[in-house]
Scaffold this active site. Structure first.
Site, PDB file in Angstrom:
ATOM      1  N   LYS A  80     -14.196   3.223   9.349  1.00  0.00           N
ATOM      2  CA  LYS A  80     -12.930   3.724   9.906  1.00  0.00           C
ATOM      3  C   LYS A  80     -13.141   4.274  11.323  1.00  0.00           C
ATOM      4  O   LYS A  80     -12.286   4.102  12.197  1.00  0.00           O
ATOM      5  CB  LYS A  80     -12.335   4.800   8.997  1.00  0.00           C
TER       6      LYS A  80
ATOM      7  N   TYR B 297     -17.492   3.866   4.287  1.00  0.00           N
ATOM      8  CA  TYR B 297     -16.039   3.877   4.547  1.00  0.00           C
ATOM      9  C   TYR B 297     -15.736   4.649   5.823  1.00  0.00           C
ATOM     10  O   TYR B 297     -15.034   4.152   6.722  1.00  0.00           O
ATOM     11  CB  TYR B 297     -15.304   4.483   3.342  1.00  0.00           C
TER      12      TYR B 297
ATOM     13  N   TYR C 236      -4.021   4.329  11.232  1.00  0.00           N
ATOM     14  CA  TYR C 236      -4.418   5.478  10.403  1.00  0.00           C
ATOM     15  C   TYR C 236      -5.925   5.499  10.212  1.00  0.00           C
ATOM     16  O   TYR C 236      -6.553   4.466   9.984  1.00  0.00           O
ATOM     17  CB  TYR C 236      -3.725   5.422   9.035  1.00  0.00           C
TER      18      TYR C 236
ATOM     19  N   LEU D 248      -5.761  -9.617   7.945  1.00  0.00           N
ATOM     20  CA  LEU D 248      -5.949  -8.905   9.218  1.00  0.00           C
ATOM     21  C   LEU D 248      -7.285  -9.221   9.885  1.00  0.00           C
ATOM     22  O   LEU D 248      -7.443  -9.032  11.094  1.00  0.00           O
ATOM     23  CB  LEU D 248      -5.861  -7.397   8.914  1.00  0.00           C
TER      24      LEU D 248
ATOM     25  N   GLY E 184       0.839  -1.200   0.000  1.00  0.00           N
ATOM     26  CA  GLY E 184       0.000   0.000   0.000  1.00  0.00           C
ATOM     27  C   GLY E 184       0.874   1.250   0.000  1.00  0.00           C
ATOM     28  O   GLY E 184       2.099   1.168   0.120  1.00  0.00           O
TER      29      GLY E 184
ATOM     30  N   TYR F 264      -9.368  -1.106   4.000  1.00  0.00           N
ATOM     31  CA  TYR F 264     -10.229  -1.205   2.818  1.00  0.00           C
ATOM     32  C   TYR F 264     -10.468   0.243   2.403  1.00  0.00           C
ATOM     33  O   TYR F 264     -11.185   0.981   3.081  1.00  0.00           O
ATOM     34  CB  TYR F 264     -11.534  -1.905   3.207  1.00  0.00           C
TER      35      TYR F 264
HETATM   36  N1  LIG Z   1      -5.558   6.873   0.442  1.00  0.00           N
HETATM   37  C1  LIG Z   1      -6.084   7.965   1.000  1.00  0.00           C
HETATM   38  O1  LIG Z   1      -6.321   8.998   0.355  1.00  0.00           O
HETATM   39  C2  LIG Z   1      -6.376   7.987   2.485  1.00  0.00           C
HETATM   40  C3  LIG Z   1      -7.052   9.089   3.034  1.00  0.00           C
HETATM   41  C4  LIG Z   1      -7.306   9.122   4.400  1.00  0.00           C
HETATM   42  C5  LIG Z   1      -6.890   8.071   5.196  1.00  0.00           C
HETATM   43  N2  LIG Z   1      -6.260   7.005   4.631  1.00  0.00           N
HETATM   44  C6  LIG Z   1      -5.876   5.901   5.511  1.00  0.00           C
HETATM   45  O2  LIG Z   1      -4.460   5.778   5.472  1.00  0.00           O
HETATM   46  C7  LIG Z   1      -4.103   4.403   5.646  1.00  0.00           C
HETATM   47  C8  LIG Z   1      -3.173   3.969   4.550  1.00  0.00           C
HETATM   48  O3  LIG Z   1      -3.842   4.144   3.303  1.00  0.00           O
HETATM   49  P1  LIG Z   1      -3.138   3.783   1.909  1.00  0.00           P
HETATM   50  O4  LIG Z   1      -3.549   4.819   0.927  1.00  0.00           O
HETATM   51  O5  LIG Z   1      -1.707   3.455   2.120  1.00  0.00           O
HETATM   52  O6  LIG Z   1      -3.931   2.438   1.538  1.00  0.00           O
HETATM   53  P2  LIG Z   1      -3.722   1.463   0.289  1.00  0.00           P
HETATM   54  O7  LIG Z   1      -2.645   1.970  -0.614  1.00  0.00           O
HETATM   55  O8  LIG Z   1      -5.084   1.165  -0.251  1.00  0.00           O
HETATM   56  O9  LIG Z   1      -3.123   0.133   0.979  1.00  0.00           O
HETATM   57  C9  LIG Z   1      -3.939  -0.635   1.812  1.00  0.00           C
HETATM   58  C10 LIG Z   1      -3.130  -1.838   2.280  1.00  0.00           C
HETATM   59  O10 LIG Z   1      -3.990  -2.626   3.091  1.00  0.00           O
HETATM   60  C11 LIG Z   1      -3.772  -3.981   2.747  1.00  0.00           C
HETATM   61  N3  LIG Z   1      -4.917  -4.799   3.121  1.00  0.00           N
HETATM   62  C12 LIG Z   1      -6.173  -4.733   2.623  1.00  0.00           C
HETATM   63  N4  LIG Z   1      -6.941  -5.685   3.203  1.00  0.00           N
HETATM   64  C13 LIG Z   1      -6.144  -6.355   4.084  1.00  0.00           C
HETATM   65  C14 LIG Z   1      -6.334  -7.446   4.967  1.00  0.00           C
HETATM   66  N5  LIG Z   1      -7.532  -8.056   5.087  1.00  0.00           N
HETATM   67  N6  LIG Z   1      -5.283  -7.865   5.705  1.00  0.00           N
HETATM   68  C15 LIG Z   1      -4.083  -7.263   5.604  1.00  0.00           C
HETATM   69  N7  LIG Z   1      -3.827  -6.251   4.784  1.00  0.00           N
HETATM   70  C16 LIG Z   1      -4.861  -5.795   4.024  1.00  0.00           C
HETATM   71  C17 LIG Z   1      -3.568  -3.933   1.242  1.00  0.00           C
HETATM   72  O11 LIG Z   1      -3.028  -5.130   0.755  1.00  0.00           O
HETATM   73  P3  LIG Z   1      -3.534  -5.652  -0.704  1.00  0.00           P
HETATM   74  O12 LIG Z   1      -3.068  -4.609  -1.673  1.00  0.00           O
HETATM   75  O13 LIG Z   1      -2.845  -6.964  -0.868  1.00  0.00           O
HETATM   76  O14 LIG Z   1      -5.017  -5.739  -0.631  1.00  0.00           O
HETATM   77  C18 LIG Z   1      -2.603  -2.752   1.157  1.00  0.00           C
HETATM   78  O15 LIG Z   1      -1.289  -3.130   1.467  1.00  0.00           O
HETATM   79  C19 LIG Z   1      -5.426   3.628   5.719  1.00  0.00           C
HETATM   80  O16 LIG Z   1      -5.790   3.450   7.064  1.00  0.00           O
HETATM   81  C20 LIG Z   1      -6.421   4.565   5.068  1.00  0.00           C
HETATM   82  O17 LIG Z   1      -7.750   4.340   5.533  1.00  0.00           O
HETATM   83  C21 LIG Z   1      -5.983   6.945   3.302  1.00  0.00           C
END
Ligand SMILES: NC(=O)c1ccc[n+]([C@@H]2O[C@H](COP(=O)([O-])OP(=O)(O)OC[C@H]3O[C@@H](n4cnc5c(N)ncnc54)[C@H](OP(=O)(O)O)[C@@H]3O)[C@@H](O)[C@H]2O)c1
Length: 297
Positions: free
Chosen positions: A129, A125, A99, A37, A10, A61
Protein backbone atom coordinates in the site's frame (compact mmCIF):
# COMPACT_ATOMS: atom_id res chain seq x y z
CA UNK A 1 -19.10 14.74 -13.34
CA UNK A 2 -18.34 11.37 -14.91
CA UNK A 3 -16.65 9.42 -12.11
CA UNK A 4 -14.88 6.12 -12.61
CA UNK A 5 -14.82 4.02 -9.44
CA UNK A 6 -12.34 1.16 -9.33
CA UNK A 7 -14.02 -1.55 -7.28
CA UNK A 8 -17.73 -2.27 -7.50
CA UNK A 9 -18.82 -4.60 -4.69
CA UNK A 10 -16.15 -3.73 -2.08
CA UNK A 11 -17.07 -1.89 1.10
CA UNK A 12 -16.07 1.59 -0.03
CA UNK A 13 -16.91 1.12 -3.72
CA UNK A 14 -20.44 -0.04 -2.87
CA UNK A 15 -21.06 3.13 -0.82
CA UNK A 16 -19.53 5.36 -3.50
CA UNK A 17 -21.67 3.88 -6.24
CA UNK A 18 -24.78 4.16 -4.09
CA UNK A 19 -24.12 7.83 -3.28
CA UNK A 20 -22.51 9.41 -6.35
CA UNK A 21 -25.73 9.62 -8.43
CA UNK A 22 -27.59 11.47 -5.65
CA UNK A 23 -24.77 14.04 -5.68
CA UNK A 24 -25.37 14.58 -9.41
CA UNK A 25 -22.53 12.42 -10.74
CA UNK A 26 -22.54 9.72 -13.37
CA UNK A 27 -20.73 6.78 -11.81
CA UNK A 28 -19.31 3.56 -13.22
CA UNK A 29 -17.77 0.85 -11.03
CA UNK A 30 -15.27 -1.68 -12.38
CA UNK A 31 -13.82 -4.82 -10.81
CA UNK A 32 -12.93 -8.41 -11.77
CA UNK A 33 -13.93 -10.45 -13.67
CA UNK A 34 -14.81 -7.68 -16.16
CA UNK A 35 -11.91 -5.40 -15.29
CA UNK A 36 -8.41 -5.89 -13.90
CA UNK A 37 -6.65 -2.84 -12.51
CA UNK A 38 -3.26 -4.50 -12.92
CA UNK A 39 -3.61 -4.68 -16.71
CA UNK A 40 -2.38 -1.48 -18.40
CA UNK A 41 -4.41 -2.11 -21.58
CA UNK A 42 -7.63 -2.54 -19.57
CA UNK A 43 -6.98 0.66 -17.62
CA UNK A 44 -6.36 2.55 -20.87
CA UNK A 45 -9.49 1.06 -22.46
CA UNK A 46 -11.61 2.07 -19.44
CA UNK A 47 -10.44 5.68 -19.75
CA UNK A 48 -11.20 5.66 -23.48
CA UNK A 49 -14.63 4.13 -22.98
CA UNK A 50 -15.89 6.08 -19.95
CA UNK A 51 -13.94 9.37 -20.41
CA UNK A 52 -13.93 10.02 -16.64
CA UNK A 53 -13.57 13.52 -15.22
CA UNK A 54 -12.39 12.02 -11.91
CA UNK A 55 -11.28 8.59 -10.72
CA UNK A 56 -11.74 7.04 -7.27
CA UNK A 57 -9.67 3.95 -6.61
CA UNK A 58 -11.45 1.88 -3.96
CA UNK A 59 -9.92 -1.37 -5.22
CA UNK A 60 -7.26 -3.17 -3.26
CA UNK A 61 -5.84 -6.51 -2.29
CA UNK A 62 -7.05 -6.37 1.34
CA UNK A 63 -6.30 -9.91 2.61
CA UNK A 64 -3.64 -8.82 5.11
CA UNK A 65 -2.55 -12.29 6.26
CA UNK A 66 -2.66 -13.89 2.80
CA UNK A 67 -0.49 -11.07 1.43
CA UNK A 68 2.45 -12.36 3.49
CA UNK A 69 2.61 -15.50 1.33
CA UNK A 70 1.06 -14.01 -1.80
CA UNK A 71 3.20 -10.91 -2.29
CA UNK A 72 3.10 -10.68 -6.09
CA UNK A 73 -0.69 -10.26 -6.43
CA UNK A 74 -0.78 -7.92 -3.43
CA UNK A 75 1.87 -5.67 -5.00
CA UNK A 76 0.22 -5.92 -8.43
CA UNK A 77 -3.15 -4.63 -7.17
CA UNK A 78 -1.91 -2.28 -4.44
CA UNK A 79 1.20 -0.79 -6.09
CA UNK A 80 1.17 -1.38 -9.87
CA UNK A 81 -2.57 -0.69 -10.06
CA UNK A 82 -2.40 2.83 -8.58
CA UNK A 83 0.61 3.59 -10.81
CA UNK A 84 -1.30 2.57 -13.95
CA UNK A 85 -4.31 4.59 -12.84
CA UNK A 86 -2.14 7.60 -12.07
CA UNK A 87 -0.45 7.43 -15.48
CA UNK A 88 -3.78 7.18 -17.31
CA UNK A 89 -5.30 9.96 -15.17
CA UNK A 90 -2.32 12.24 -15.82
CA UNK A 91 -2.65 11.69 -19.59
CA UNK A 92 -6.39 12.44 -19.36
CA UNK A 93 -5.82 15.43 -17.03
CA UNK A 94 -8.16 14.16 -14.30
CA UNK A 95 -7.66 13.92 -10.52
CA UNK A 96 -7.54 10.67 -8.53
CA UNK A 97 -8.79 9.84 -5.04
CA UNK A 98 -7.16 6.75 -3.56
CA UNK A 99 -7.20 4.88 -0.23
CA UNK A 100 -4.31 3.63 1.85
CA UNK A 101 -3.94 2.29 5.35
CA UNK A 102 -2.64 2.64 8.92
CA UNK A 103 -0.51 -0.45 8.09
CA UNK A 104 2.05 1.84 6.42
CA UNK A 105 3.19 2.52 10.03
CA UNK A 106 4.83 0.08 12.43
CA UNK A 107 2.54 1.08 15.30
CA UNK A 108 5.23 1.70 17.90
CA UNK A 109 4.66 5.47 18.23
CA UNK A 110 3.09 6.47 21.54
CA UNK A 111 0.61 8.97 20.07
CA UNK A 112 -1.53 9.29 16.91
CA UNK A 113 0.37 9.25 13.61
CA UNK A 114 0.43 12.37 11.48
CA UNK A 115 1.20 12.60 7.77
CA UNK A 116 4.66 13.89 8.73
CA UNK A 117 5.57 10.60 10.46
CA UNK A 118 7.86 8.31 8.50
CA UNK A 119 6.10 5.18 7.23
CA UNK A 120 7.69 1.87 8.25
CA UNK A 121 5.41 -1.01 7.25
CA UNK A 122 6.00 -4.30 9.05
CA UNK A 123 4.15 -6.54 6.60
CA UNK A 124 3.61 -7.17 2.90
CA UNK A 125 0.16 -5.54 2.77
CA UNK A 126 1.43 -2.31 4.33
CA UNK A 127 4.50 -2.30 2.11
CA UNK A 128 2.39 -2.80 -1.01
CA UNK A 129 0.00 0.00 0.00
CA UNK A 130 2.89 2.37 0.73
CA UNK A 131 4.38 1.62 -2.69
CA UNK A 132 0.97 2.37 -4.24
CA UNK A 133 0.74 5.77 -2.53
CA UNK A 134 4.18 6.79 -3.78
CA UNK A 135 3.72 5.49 -7.32
CA UNK A 136 0.31 7.14 -7.69
CA UNK A 137 1.53 10.56 -6.55
CA UNK A 138 4.62 10.34 -8.77
CA UNK A 139 2.46 9.50 -11.79
CA UNK A 140 -0.36 11.99 -11.06
CA UNK A 141 0.43 14.78 -8.57
CA UNK A 142 -3.24 15.82 -8.74
CA UNK A 143 -4.13 12.94 -6.40
CA UNK A 144 -5.45 12.56 -2.89
CA UNK A 145 -4.68 9.50 -0.79
CA UNK A 146 -6.82 8.97 2.28
CA UNK A 147 -5.06 6.69 4.75
CA UNK A 148 -7.83 5.04 6.70
CA UNK A 149 -8.25 2.13 9.13
CA UNK A 150 -10.68 -0.44 10.52
CA UNK A 151 -13.15 0.01 7.64
CA UNK A 152 -16.65 -1.40 8.21
CA UNK A 153 -20.00 -1.27 6.47
CA UNK A 154 -23.16 -3.31 6.03
CA UNK A 155 -21.53 -4.84 2.91
CA UNK A 156 -18.54 -7.13 2.60
CA UNK A 157 -16.41 -8.71 5.30
CA UNK A 158 -15.51 -6.69 8.35
CA UNK A 159 -15.23 -6.71 12.13
CA UNK A 160 -18.87 -5.75 12.79
CA UNK A 161 -20.17 -8.66 10.75
CA UNK A 162 -17.63 -11.08 12.21
CA UNK A 163 -18.58 -10.07 15.75
CA UNK A 164 -22.32 -10.39 15.11
CA UNK A 165 -21.89 -13.82 13.51
CA UNK A 166 -19.51 -15.07 16.23
CA UNK A 167 -21.79 -13.67 18.93
CA UNK A 168 -24.68 -15.74 17.60
CA UNK A 169 -22.53 -18.89 17.53
CA UNK A 170 -20.63 -18.65 20.83
CA UNK A 171 -21.48 -17.58 24.42
CA UNK A 172 -18.07 -15.93 24.97
CA UNK A 173 -15.77 -14.00 22.62
CA UNK A 174 -12.13 -13.10 23.29
CA UNK A 175 -11.22 -9.76 21.71
CA UNK A 176 -7.86 -7.97 21.51
CA UNK A 177 -7.69 -4.97 23.85
CA UNK A 178 -4.14 -3.71 23.26
CA UNK A 179 -4.45 -2.50 19.64
CA UNK A 180 -5.63 1.10 19.45
CA UNK A 181 -7.32 2.79 16.51
CA UNK A 182 -10.62 4.11 15.25
CA UNK A 183 -13.34 2.35 13.28
CA UNK A 184 -14.24 4.01 9.98
CA UNK A 185 -17.55 3.55 8.22
CA UNK A 186 -17.41 3.22 4.46
CA UNK A 187 -20.38 5.54 3.93
CA UNK A 188 -18.51 8.33 5.76
CA UNK A 189 -15.46 7.74 3.54
CA UNK A 190 -17.68 7.89 0.45
CA UNK A 191 -19.30 11.16 1.58
CA UNK A 192 -15.87 12.72 2.17
CA UNK A 193 -14.62 11.78 -1.29
CA UNK A 194 -17.78 12.99 -2.99
CA UNK A 195 -17.64 16.34 -1.18
CA UNK A 196 -14.07 16.80 -2.38
CA UNK A 197 -14.59 16.00 -6.08
CA UNK A 198 -15.53 19.48 -7.36
CA UNK A 199 -12.58 21.09 -5.60
CA UNK A 200 -10.10 18.56 -6.96
CA UNK A 201 -11.45 18.86 -10.48
CA UNK A 202 -10.87 22.61 -10.42
CA UNK A 203 -7.49 22.65 -8.63
CA UNK A 204 -4.15 22.77 -10.48
CA UNK A 205 -1.22 20.58 -9.40
CA UNK A 206 0.55 21.98 -6.35
CA UNK A 207 -2.60 23.08 -4.50
CA UNK A 208 -2.61 21.95 -0.88
CA UNK A 209 -5.79 19.90 -1.42
CA UNK A 210 -3.60 17.22 -3.06
CA UNK A 211 -1.39 14.77 -1.18
CA UNK A 212 -1.77 12.27 1.65
CA UNK A 213 -4.41 12.77 4.35
CA UNK A 214 -5.36 10.67 7.36
CA UNK A 215 -9.09 9.99 7.63
CA UNK A 216 -10.69 7.58 10.11
CA UNK A 217 -13.68 7.77 12.39
CA UNK A 218 -13.43 9.15 15.89
CA UNK A 219 -13.04 8.71 18.89
CA UNK A 220 -10.13 6.29 19.31
CA UNK A 221 -10.83 2.92 20.92
CA UNK A 222 -9.57 -0.67 20.91
CA UNK A 223 -11.00 -3.71 19.12
CA UNK A 224 -12.41 -4.74 22.50
CA UNK A 225 -14.00 -1.31 22.99
CA UNK A 226 -15.44 -1.50 19.49
CA UNK A 227 -16.84 -4.99 20.19
CA UNK A 228 -18.50 -3.67 23.37
CA UNK A 229 -20.20 -0.93 21.32
CA UNK A 230 -21.28 -3.45 18.65
CA UNK A 231 -22.93 -5.74 21.21
CA UNK A 232 -24.52 -2.85 23.10
CA UNK A 233 -26.07 -1.76 19.82
CA UNK A 234 -27.08 -5.31 18.93
CA UNK A 235 -28.65 -5.82 22.37
CA UNK A 236 -30.62 -2.60 21.90
CA UNK A 237 -31.96 -4.18 18.69
CA UNK A 238 -32.97 -7.42 20.41
CA UNK A 239 -29.92 -9.63 19.77
CA UNK A 240 -28.45 -11.50 22.77
CA UNK A 241 -24.88 -10.40 23.56
CA UNK A 242 -22.05 -12.85 24.34
CA UNK A 243 -19.62 -12.37 27.23
CA UNK A 244 -16.61 -10.36 26.01
CA UNK A 245 -13.16 -11.12 27.39
CA UNK A 246 -10.25 -8.75 26.81
CA UNK A 247 -7.10 -10.47 25.53
CA UNK A 248 -3.70 -9.29 24.29
CA UNK A 249 -2.28 -9.45 20.78
CA UNK A 250 0.07 -12.19 22.04
CA UNK A 251 -3.01 -14.30 22.88
CA UNK A 252 -4.25 -14.08 19.27
CA UNK A 253 -1.37 -14.79 16.89
CA UNK A 254 -1.90 -13.94 13.20
CA UNK A 255 0.27 -14.51 10.11
CA UNK A 256 0.81 -10.75 9.60
CA UNK A 257 1.83 -8.45 12.44
CA UNK A 258 -0.81 -5.82 13.28
CA UNK A 259 0.29 -2.34 14.42
CA UNK A 260 -0.41 -1.84 18.14
CA UNK A 261 -1.04 1.83 17.50
CA UNK A 262 -3.29 2.44 14.48
CA UNK A 263 -4.44 5.86 15.66
CA UNK A 264 -4.28 8.36 12.80
CA UNK A 265 -4.35 12.10 13.51
CA UNK A 266 -6.96 13.47 11.10
CA UNK A 267 -6.40 17.18 11.68
CA UNK A 268 -4.75 17.86 8.30
CA UNK A 269 -7.90 16.73 6.46
CA UNK A 270 -9.98 19.00 8.70
CA UNK A 271 -7.71 22.02 8.18
CA UNK A 272 -6.96 21.74 4.47
CA UNK A 273 -10.02 19.93 3.12
CA UNK A 274 -12.71 20.84 5.64
CA UNK A 275 -13.34 17.10 6.17
CA UNK A 276 -13.97 16.16 9.80
CA UNK A 277 -13.42 12.66 11.16
CA UNK A 278 -16.95 11.26 11.55
CA UNK A 279 -18.18 9.80 14.84
CA UNK A 280 -18.03 6.04 14.21
CA UNK A 281 -20.78 5.41 16.80
CA UNK A 282 -23.27 7.04 14.39
CA UNK A 283 -21.90 4.88 11.57
CA UNK A 284 -22.26 1.80 13.75
CA UNK A 285 -25.91 2.68 14.42
CA UNK A 286 -26.59 2.94 10.66
CA UNK A 287 -24.73 -0.31 10.02
CA UNK A 288 -26.58 -2.22 12.76
CA UNK A 289 -29.91 -0.85 11.58
CA UNK A 290 -29.16 -2.20 8.09
CA UNK A 291 -27.73 -5.54 9.20
CA UNK A 292 -30.16 -6.44 11.95
CA UNK A 293 -33.17 -5.35 9.94
CA UNK A 294 -32.03 -7.77 7.20
CA UNK A 295 -31.81 -10.72 9.61
CA UNK A 296 -35.12 -10.04 11.39
CA UNK A 297 -37.77 -12.47 10.04
N1 LIG B 1 -10.96 -2.91 5.03
C1 LIG B 1 -10.21 -2.23 5.91
O1 LIG B 1 -10.29 -2.41 7.14
C2 LIG B 1 -9.24 -1.18 5.42
C3 LIG B 1 -8.37 -0.57 6.34
C4 LIG B 1 -7.49 0.41 5.90
C5 LIG B 1 -7.49 0.78 4.57
N2 LIG B 1 -8.33 0.15 3.70
C6 LIG B 1 -8.26 0.55 2.29
O2 LIG B 1 -9.53 1.09 1.92
C7 LIG B 1 -9.78 0.80 0.54
C8 LIG B 1 -11.13 0.16 0.39
O3 LIG B 1 -11.13 -1.05 1.15
P1 LIG B 1 -12.42 -1.99 1.22
O4 LIG B 1 -12.52 -2.51 2.61
O5 LIG B 1 -13.58 -1.34 0.57
O6 LIG B 1 -11.93 -3.21 0.29
P2 LIG B 1 -12.73 -4.52 -0.16
O7 LIG B 1 -14.10 -4.54 0.44
O8 LIG B 1 -11.79 -5.67 0.04
O9 LIG B 1 -12.94 -4.27 -1.74
C9 LIG B 1 -11.84 -4.30 -2.59
C10 LIG B 1 -12.34 -4.09 -4.01
O10 LIG B 1 -11.21 -4.16 -4.87
C11 LIG B 1 -11.59 -4.91 -6.01
N3 LIG B 1 -10.42 -5.46 -6.67
C12 LIG B 1 -9.55 -6.38 -6.18
N4 LIG B 1 -8.62 -6.67 -7.12
C13 LIG B 1 -8.90 -5.90 -8.21
C14 LIG B 1 -8.33 -5.75 -9.50
N5 LIG B 1 -7.23 -6.44 -9.87
N6 LIG B 1 -8.91 -4.88 -10.36
C15 LIG B 1 -10.00 -4.18 -10.00
N7 LIG B 1 -10.60 -4.29 -8.83
C16 LIG B 1 -10.05 -5.15 -7.93
C17 LIG B 1 -12.49 -5.99 -5.43
O11 LIG B 1 -13.21 -6.65 -6.43
P3 LIG B 1 -13.48 -8.25 -6.26
O12 LIG B 1 -14.33 -8.36 -5.03
O13 LIG B 1 -14.18 -8.63 -7.51
O14 LIG B 1 -12.14 -8.88 -6.08
C18 LIG B 1 -13.36 -5.13 -4.51
O15 LIG B 1 -14.37 -4.47 -5.23
C19 LIG B 1 -8.59 -0.05 0.07
O16 LIG B 1 -7.63 0.78 -0.53
C20 LIG B 1 -8.02 -0.61 1.35
O17 LIG B 1 -6.63 -0.92 1.23
C21 LIG B 1 -9.21 -0.80 4.09
Amino acid sequence: MRVLVIGRTGQVSTELLARLPAAGHEATGLEPPGFDLTDAAQVEAAFARYRPEAVINAAAYTAVDRAEDDRAPAFAVNATGPRLLGEAAARAGVPVIHYSTDYVFDGVKGSPYTEADAPAPVGAYGASKLAGELLLHLAQPRSVTFRTAWVCSAHGNNFVKTMLRSGRERPELRVVADQHGAPTFADDLADAAIALLPRLAAAPAGEDCFGVFHLTGQPYTTWHGFAEAIFAGAAARGQAAPKLTAITTADYPTRATRPANSRLDCSRAAERLGIQAADWRRGLDRCLDALLKETTP
